[in-house]
Design a protein around this motif. Structure first.
Motif, PDB file in Angstrom:
ATOM      1  N   SER A 141       0.831  -1.208   0.000  1.00  0.00           N
ATOM      2  CA  SER A 141       0.000   0.000   0.000  1.00  0.00           C
ATOM      3  C   SER A 141       0.863   1.255   0.000  1.00  0.00           C
ATOM      4  N   LEU A 142       0.264   2.347  -0.403  1.00  0.00           N
ATOM      5  CA  LEU A 142       0.945   3.641  -0.448  1.00  0.00           C
ATOM      6  C   LEU A 142       1.206   4.145   0.968  1.00  0.00           C
ATOM      7  N   ILE A 143       2.424   4.596   1.210  1.00  0.00           N
ATOM      8  CA  ILE A 143       2.738   5.289   2.465  1.00  0.00           C
ATOM      9  C   ILE A 143       2.675   6.773   2.159  1.00  0.00           C
ATOM     10  N   GLU A 144       1.757   7.482   2.807  1.00  0.00           N
ATOM     11  CA  GLU A 144       1.543   8.871   2.417  1.00  0.00           C
ATOM     12  C   GLU A 144       1.595   9.838   3.592  1.00  0.00           C
ATOM     13  N   ASN A 145       1.818  11.092   3.215  1.00  0.00           N
ATOM     14  CA  ASN A 145       1.810  12.217   4.149  1.00  0.00           C
ATOM     15  C   ASN A 145       2.844  12.086   5.260  1.00  0.00           C
ATOM     16  N   LYS A 146       4.017  11.522   4.920  1.00  0.00           N
ATOM     17  CA  LYS A 146       5.140  11.542   5.854  1.00  0.00           C
ATOM     18  C   LYS A 146       5.955  12.804   5.573  1.00  0.00           C
ATOM     19  N   LEU A 147       6.640  13.286   6.588  1.00  0.00           N
ATOM     20  CA  LEU A 147       7.302  14.585   6.487  1.00  0.00           C
ATOM     21  C   LEU A 147       8.796  14.495   6.790  1.00  0.00           C
ATOM     22  N   VAL A 148       9.553  15.360   6.130  1.00  0.00           N
ATOM     23  CA  VAL A 148      10.997  15.460   6.349  1.00  0.00           C
ATOM     24  C   VAL A 148      11.328  16.924   6.628  1.00  0.00           C
ATOM     25  N   LEU A 149      12.206  17.169   7.589  1.00  0.00           N
ATOM     26  CA  LEU A 149      12.579  18.532   7.967  1.00  0.00           C
ATOM     27  C   LEU A 149      13.937  18.917   7.380  1.00  0.00           C
ATOM     28  N   PRO A 150      14.146  20.206   7.117  1.00  0.00           N
ATOM     29  CA  PRO A 150      15.474  20.663   6.649  1.00  0.00           C
ATOM     30  C   PRO A 150      16.527  20.426   7.721  1.00  0.00           C
ATOM     31  N   VAL A 176      14.433  20.897  17.525  1.00  0.00           N
ATOM     32  CA  VAL A 176      13.543  19.759  17.286  1.00  0.00           C
ATOM     33  C   VAL A 176      14.100  18.498  17.935  1.00  0.00           C
ATOM     34  N   ASP A 177      15.390  18.242  17.736  1.00  0.00           N
ATOM     35  CA  ASP A 177      16.011  17.060  18.334  1.00  0.00           C
ATOM     36  C   ASP A 177      15.897  17.090  19.848  1.00  0.00           C
ATOM     37  N   GLN A 178      16.057  18.266  20.413  1.00  0.00           N
ATOM     38  CA  GLN A 178      15.941  18.397  21.863  1.00  0.00           C
ATOM     39  C   GLN A 178      14.515  18.112  22.329  1.00  0.00           C
ATOM     40  N   MET A 179      13.536  18.612  21.589  1.00  0.00           N
ATOM     41  CA  MET A 179      12.132  18.369  21.932  1.00  0.00           C
ATOM     42  C   MET A 179      11.792  16.884  21.838  1.00  0.00           C
ATOM     43  N   VAL A 180      12.241  16.244  20.749  1.00  0.00           N
ATOM     44  CA  VAL A 180      11.898  14.839  20.509  1.00  0.00           C
ATOM     45  C   VAL A 180      12.567  13.928  21.523  1.00  0.00           C
ATOM     46  N   ASN A 181      13.799  14.260  21.896  1.00  0.00           N
ATOM     47  CA  ASN A 181      14.562  13.399  22.809  1.00  0.00           C
ATOM     48  C   ASN A 181      14.435  13.792  24.272  1.00  0.00           C
ATOM     49  N   SER A 182      13.516  14.710  24.553  1.00  0.00           N
ATOM     50  CA  SER A 182      13.293  15.142  25.931  1.00  0.00           C
ATOM     51  C   SER A 182      11.819  15.012  26.262  1.00  0.00           C
ATOM     52  N   ASN A 183      11.525  15.070  27.523  1.00  0.00           N
ATOM     53  CA  ASN A 183      10.139  15.063  27.976  1.00  0.00           C
ATOM     54  C   ASN A 183       9.691  16.505  28.121  1.00  0.00           C
ATOM     55  N   LEU A 184       8.809  16.952  27.208  1.00  0.00           N
ATOM     56  CA  LEU A 184       8.403  18.355  27.230  1.00  0.00           C
ATOM     57  C   LEU A 184       7.577  18.724  28.449  1.00  0.00           C
ATOM     58  N   LYS A 196       4.024  22.987  20.387  1.00  0.00           N
ATOM     59  CA  LYS A 196       3.106  22.231  21.242  1.00  0.00           C
ATOM     60  C   LYS A 196       2.280  21.224  20.452  1.00  0.00           C
ATOM     61  N   THR A 197       1.965  21.566  19.192  1.00  0.00           N
ATOM     62  CA  THR A 197       1.138  20.665  18.381  1.00  0.00           C
ATOM     63  C   THR A 197       1.981  19.820  17.420  1.00  0.00           C
ATOM     64  N   PHE A 198       3.287  19.936  17.526  1.00  0.00           N
ATOM     65  CA  PHE A 198       4.198  19.170  16.672  1.00  0.00           C
ATOM     66  C   PHE A 198       4.078  17.676  16.987  1.00  0.00           C
ATOM     67  N   ASN A 199       3.797  16.871  15.959  1.00  0.00           N
ATOM     68  CA  ASN A 199       3.648  15.422  16.120  1.00  0.00           C
ATOM     69  C   ASN A 199       4.831  14.718  15.469  1.00  0.00           C
ATOM     70  N   SER A 200       5.789  14.309  16.263  1.00  0.00           N
ATOM     71  CA  SER A 200       7.030  13.741  15.726  1.00  0.00           C
ATOM     72  C   SER A 200       6.796  12.441  14.959  1.00  0.00           C
ATOM     73  N   LEU A 233       4.822  11.873  12.646  1.00  0.00           N
ATOM     74  CA  LEU A 233       4.554  12.152  11.234  1.00  0.00           C
ATOM     75  C   LEU A 233       5.835  12.373  10.436  1.00  0.00           C
ATOM     76  N   TYR A 234       6.957  12.484  11.146  1.00  0.00           N
ATOM     77  CA  TYR A 234       8.212  12.886  10.516  1.00  0.00           C
ATOM     78  C   TYR A 234       9.223  11.745  10.495  1.00  0.00           C
ATOM     79  N   PHE A 235      10.085  11.782   9.465  1.00  0.00           N
ATOM     80  CA  PHE A 235      11.279  10.943   9.473  1.00  0.00           C
ATOM     81  C   PHE A 235      12.353  11.754  10.178  1.00  0.00           C
ATOM     82  N   LEU A 236      12.723  11.347  11.387  1.00  0.00           N
ATOM     83  CA  LEU A 236      13.692  12.094  12.179  1.00  0.00           C
ATOM     84  C   LEU A 236      14.919  11.239  12.460  1.00  0.00           C
TER      85      LEU A 236
END
Length: 268
Positions: free
Chosen positions: A30-39, A214-222, A255-259, A261-264
């Motif tokens: 199946s198609l994998i869709e709406n995944k996101l990549v950050l600069p 972003v890395d700090q947010m993802v790897n920390s407990n906000l 606050k609404t960032f959903n990690s 959804l992203y390839f991090l």
């Protein structure tokens, strides 16, 4: 099957290559869709195997069938749809790597993707773009080429020196200060840097700061780490400034960032 995986190059190769990463839907139905990549301040050489991947940058939509593609610096999030029976292998090149090939002027090339003829690639060995290609063979080709490039170019050029100074100062340095350090005028620095990367030095610094936050947010407990803490740690003026810069790239708030959804990047 892991949709996202990372592979690391040799220590000497790391001077020019950050890593190799892979988006693998080769056995998917199946198609994998709406995944996101950050600069992230890097260029990417993408190898598409199988069917196709669709990429939406801030400037255009690209349907990338099997082949080789050069991806410029990105300044905003990128949306990705991966068709079934498709694999994308990405060689992530540091910002200064293309400056080793001065015939390329990238001044007006950002947020863009260009299909390239594989015969134009500088590697001695042919890279397999098939769906069942071996990542270890690719790693050997990349390591051999860039280790040799590093050995034959022991002295860093101005673009590599600029990026090194920025890193040494944790992204807290002005163009004027970089110019004084290298004894080069600001104007000449800017022209050289934009020609080699497609970004201004200020844009590049902003992207690095953003990815660190972003890395700090993802790897920390906000819940324990406030947005103010993240903003001040990464040298934003205040929380409001951080939120504005974050929205410029992601079109959403921290606050609404959903990690999910992203390839991090994985934490090394």
């Amino acid at each position: 099957m892991n949709l996202y995986s990372e592979y690391y190059v040799s220590e000497n190769c790391e001077r020019f290559v950050n890593k190799i990463w892979c988006l693998d839907n080769s056995i998917g139905e199946s198609l994998i869709e709406n995944k996101l990549v950050l600069p992230n301040g890097c260029f990417n050489l993408a190898i598409v195997s199988g069917n196709a991947i669709e990429v939406h940058t801030s400037k255009n939509k690209y349907t990338m069938s099997e082949g080789f593609y050069f991806c410029s610096q990105m300044t905003n999030k990128v949306l990705v749809n991966i068709q079934p029976k498709t694999k994308v292998t990405i060689i992530q090149l540091h910002a200064w790597t293309l400056s080793m090939f001065p015939k390329y002027d990238l001044s007006n090339f950002s947020d863009a993707i260009l299909k390239i003829d594989p015969t134009e690639l500088p590697f001695k060995a042919k890279i397999d773009s098939g769906l069942n290609s071996d990542i270890s063979e690719l790693l050997n080709i990349i390591n051999n080429y860039f280790e040799e490039l590093s050995f034959s170019n022991p002295i860093k050029n101005s673009i590599e020196k600029i990026c090194e100074i920025i890193k040494l100062h944790n992204e807290e340095i002005t163009v004027s200060e970089i110019g004084k350090s290298l004894k080069v005028s600001q104007r000449l620095l800017q022209i050289r840097f934009k020609s080699a990367t497609g970004l201004t030095i200020k844009n590049y610094i902003q992207i690095l700061k953003f990815r660190k936050s972003v890395d700090q947010m993802v790897n920390s407990n906000l819940d324990k780490l406030s947005l103010t803490d993240v903003a001040l740690y990464n040298k934003y003026f205040d929380q409001s400034h951080f939120i504005k810069k974050f929205k410029d790239v992601t079109k959403t708030t921290p606050k609404t960032f959903n990690s999910s959804l992203y390839f991090l990047s994985k934490k090394r």
